[in-house]
Design a protein around this motif. Structure first.
Motif, PDB file in Angstrom:
ATOM      1  N   ILE A  87      41.676  48.295  34.285  1.00 20.57           N
ATOM      2  CA  ILE A  87      41.173  49.032  33.284  1.00 20.57           C
ATOM      3  C   ILE A  87      39.740  49.405  33.053  1.00 20.57           C
ATOM      4  N   GLU A  88      39.213  48.215  33.180  1.00 19.85           N
ATOM      5  CA  GLU A  88      37.535  48.646  33.243  1.00 19.85           C
ATOM      6  C   GLU A  88      37.221  49.811  34.261  1.00 19.85           C
ATOM      7  N   ASN A 116      42.216  43.396  33.683  1.00 19.47           N
ATOM      8  CA  ASN A 116      41.020  43.717  33.002  1.00 19.47           C
ATOM      9  C   ASN A 116      40.090  44.622  34.100  1.00 19.47           C
ATOM     10  N   ARG A 159      38.590  53.029  33.062  1.00 25.02           N
ATOM     11  CA  ARG A 159      37.693  53.885  32.001  1.00 25.02           C
ATOM     12  C   ARG A 159      36.394  54.623  32.582  1.00 25.02           C
ATOM     13  N   LYS A 160      35.836  53.620  33.814  1.00 25.28           N
ATOM     14  CA  LYS A 160      34.595  54.070  34.407  1.00 25.28           C
ATOM     15  C   LYS A 160      34.967  55.396  35.003  1.00 25.28           C
TER      16      LYS A 160
END
Lengths: 307, 349
Positions: free
Chosen positions: B28-29, B25, B32-33
């Protein structure tokens, strides 16, 4: 896999999770972790998503890490709400009251984005007897109203907004969600289906007034089995018009579907080929109609695949 | 939340075996950021770890890889279109993403970029702009002040956007503002350009790295810092393995009078990503500031700003413009922002 459903939780439970470590919501193959300090989400979530699996203690991997947060730039400005998925949002901040519609729009965007390896068409889609009826249409074409009426009348709802066609086997993936209704169609659907479970309308959004009908329990009970495309119908609402329809060639339908596809550029020529084969056995029509009952009747007789 | 787990995975893909679902989690967060999803996929692919990723995570990484591949294809197509549109006597030098792609540098795999950056000689700018306009790239609409800011002080002209495809070209006549205290005379760069396709050039590999390092410092955007540092790391790993080659790079940086900047940027990239971090490299305040800003830029959603990234932002402005231009500019911008913000709120509410 857990058996806990949204409907098993009280609004207070939901609110606490939203304000705390998040509430896990399973929508078809997507696991969403939702957080919000707006206080406006727990009631509609409980009402609309009551048959959806949830996690009260988030665990494992979540596809979408969603936050809807309240903010206020100055004390003389009104509060606004912002949608966030891992630091990005396609939406501007919206008036605070629109927190719930913003959640639905935001989740649509997450699903559309994360499904980019499939063909993602801006279109409603329902299913009966193992065949999908795809209903693409511009805003105002009446596709949402028609989709709501079909789903409440016994068709299985696959999606009222996104038709996701697998690149590998051409089957439509089900991502059922609450059905959005706008403007006059809110009362129209209430009159036709007095038993429908619907939220109060929220006024003055950029799409006008908007209300949501709960995903029909029959849809939720029948699982998320993917189905082939049986029919592609382009509805066009014209007040006062008699129902007229014309069969479309699959080539013409394909061109029109591509025009409604979000990720044409991403998929390139393989997307074109896979969509062409996905509708190879579909019957395609353009229909102009002036009232809901006439097109419902037409769909019932024309889009009737024998068992 | 810092981006340490993402950094760890980029640095050492084999460490993936010990990543739990919950940790994914976070990764991936952060991916993306920092816009590093495609490069994370590429890095795991290079480490032959893609097969072992949980399926739920894999679909996001595969999509990111596909997106990057397609964008690269269309960028190459756009570059060919631009080349056809512009007078063949004019050399077009690709910068940044376009250059990495055209040279097939390691860091191009999985990397997404939105604008095509091109360097031309300053006296050729009007001709190139006219040629691009004739095939549909239109100059940005901006107010007189912003236009003047670009034309007078900047090393690029306002972005040009294609009327139908909405792709953006950034035309440069230098890699940093002529008024910058670290200005590099573009003639020195043109001396070493390399032709990668007929009429399409890139900076020499040494100058590509210097530009990459300079860019990450003068951009001042801490959200992109992590990606830029990873670019720098991969370029170094591919082209500058030996100590003597690094020396050569620093020599060139000295020649261009940006050695201190480049040293700090390289130091930060190596401290973050190199498997065996080089010891005894200078570790000045700038380097630690870059590292910290990169690590912390991706914390809580929308809470912008921490000390390191504010320092980075201030430093980037200081690099680009002398104070007699910078101060009036910031004051004016501040005013503009206040007034436009008000309008925006009225419209939304």
């Amino acid at each position: 896999m857990n058996d806990l459903r949204m409907g098993d939780l009280s609004s207070l439970d939901i609110e606490q999770r939203l304000r705390g470590n998040g509430l896990g919501l399973h929508v078809a193959s997507f696991r969403c972790l939702v957080r919000s300090d707006t206080g406006l989400l727990s009631a509609p979530l409980r009402q609309l998503y009551q048959d959806y699996p949830v996690d009260t203690d988030p665990s494992g991997f979540y596809d979408f890490n969603i936050r809807l947060l309240k903010s206020r730039s100055n004390f003389w400005n009104k509060s606004v709400v912002q949608f966030d998925w891992d630091g990005s949002s396609p939406f501007p901040t919206l008036p605070f009251e629109q927190a719930h519609p913003l959640f639905e729009w935001g989740l649509n965007w997450c699903v559309a984005t994360a499904s980019g390896q499939h063909t993602v068409i801006h279109s409603a889609v329902v299913e009966r007897n193992g065949h999908a009826l795809v209903l693409p249409g511009k805003p105002g074409s009446g596709k949402s109203t028609l989709c709501a009426a079909l789903a409440l009348g016994g068709w299985r709802l696959l999606s009222d907004e996104l038709t996701i066609v697998s690149q590998s086997d051409g089957l439509v993936q089900a991502v059922p969600r609450p059905i959005s209704l706008k403007g006059t169609s809110i009362d129209l659907i209430r009159r036709q289906f007095p038993e429908v479970d619907m939220t109060e309308a929220i006024q003055n959004t950029h799409k006008g007034s908007i209300a949501y009908a709960r995903t029909p329990s029959t849809t939720m009970a029948s699982g998320n089995l993917p189905v082939p495309i049986g029919y592609v119908v382009f509805p066009r609402f014209k007040a006062g018009s008699e129902l007229v329809f014309e069969p479309l060639s699959r080539a013409a339908a394909l061109v029109e579907l591509m025009r409604n596809t979000f990720n044409v550029g991403l998929l390139g020529s393989t997307g074109f080929e896979s969509l062409a084969s996905a509708i190879a056995n579909a019957k395609c029509y353009a229909v102009e109609y002036g009232d809901l009952s006439s097109i419902l009747q037409w769909v019932d007789t024309t889009c009737h695949h024998p068992d | 939340m810092s981006s340490s787990r993402l950094v760890e995975l980029l640095r050492f893909p084999k460490s993936m075996t010990s990543v739990s679902d919950v940790q994914w989690n976070e990764i991936i967060e952060q991916g993306r950021k920092t816009h590093l999803m495609g490069q994370l996929a590429a890095s795991l692919q290079r480490g032959e770890m893609l097969g072992n990723i949980p399926l739920a995570v894999k679909r996001h990484l595969e999509l990111a890889a596909l997106t990057a591949t397609r964008r690269s294809e269309s960028a190459l197509w756009e570059i060919a279109t631009i080349r056809r549109a512009v007078d063949p006597k004019i050399s077009l030098v690709l910068l940044k993403g376009g250059a990495y792609l055209a040279c097939a540098d390691d860091n191009a795999v999985g990397r997404t970029f939105s604008d095509i950056d091109i360097l031309v000689r300053r006296h050729e700018l009007p001709a190139v702009e006219a040629d691009l306009m004739s095939v549909g790239w239109k100059p940005s609409r901006m107010n007189k002040y912003d236009l003047g800011y670009y034309r007078n002080w900047m090393h690029e002209v306002p972005p040009m956007e294609h009327v139908r495809r909405h792709t953006v070209v950034d035309l440069h006549h230098a890699i940093n503002p002529p008024v910058s205290r670290f200005h590099i005379n573009p003639d020195k760069l043109f001396e070493h350009i390399e032709e990668v396709r007929p009429g399409v050039f890139v900076l020499s590999v040494t100058d590509r790295i210097i530009h990459c390092a300079l860019h990450l410092l003068q951009e001042g955007d801490s959200k992109k810092l992590m990606r830029d540092l990873f670019d720098l790391h991969l370029l170094l790993r591919q082209h500058f393995v030996t100590v003597s080659s690094i020396e050569q790079l620093l020599h060139r940086a000295r020649e261009l009078k940006v050695d201190r900047l480049i040293g700090n940027a390289i130091g930060a990239a190596q401290a973050l990503f190199a498997v065996e971090a080089r010891k005894n490299e200078r570790s000045g305040w700038l380097q630690s500031c870059v590292e910290r800003a990169a690590r912390e830029a991706n914390g809580k959603a929308m809470v912008s700003g921490n000390k390191a990234s504010s320092v980075m932002l201030a430093y980037s402005h200081w690099m680009k413009l002398p104070l007699y231009i910078l101060v009036p500019h910031l004051v004016r911008k501040g005013f503009m922002r206040m007034t436009t913000d008000k309008d925006f709120n009225v419209r939304v509410a």
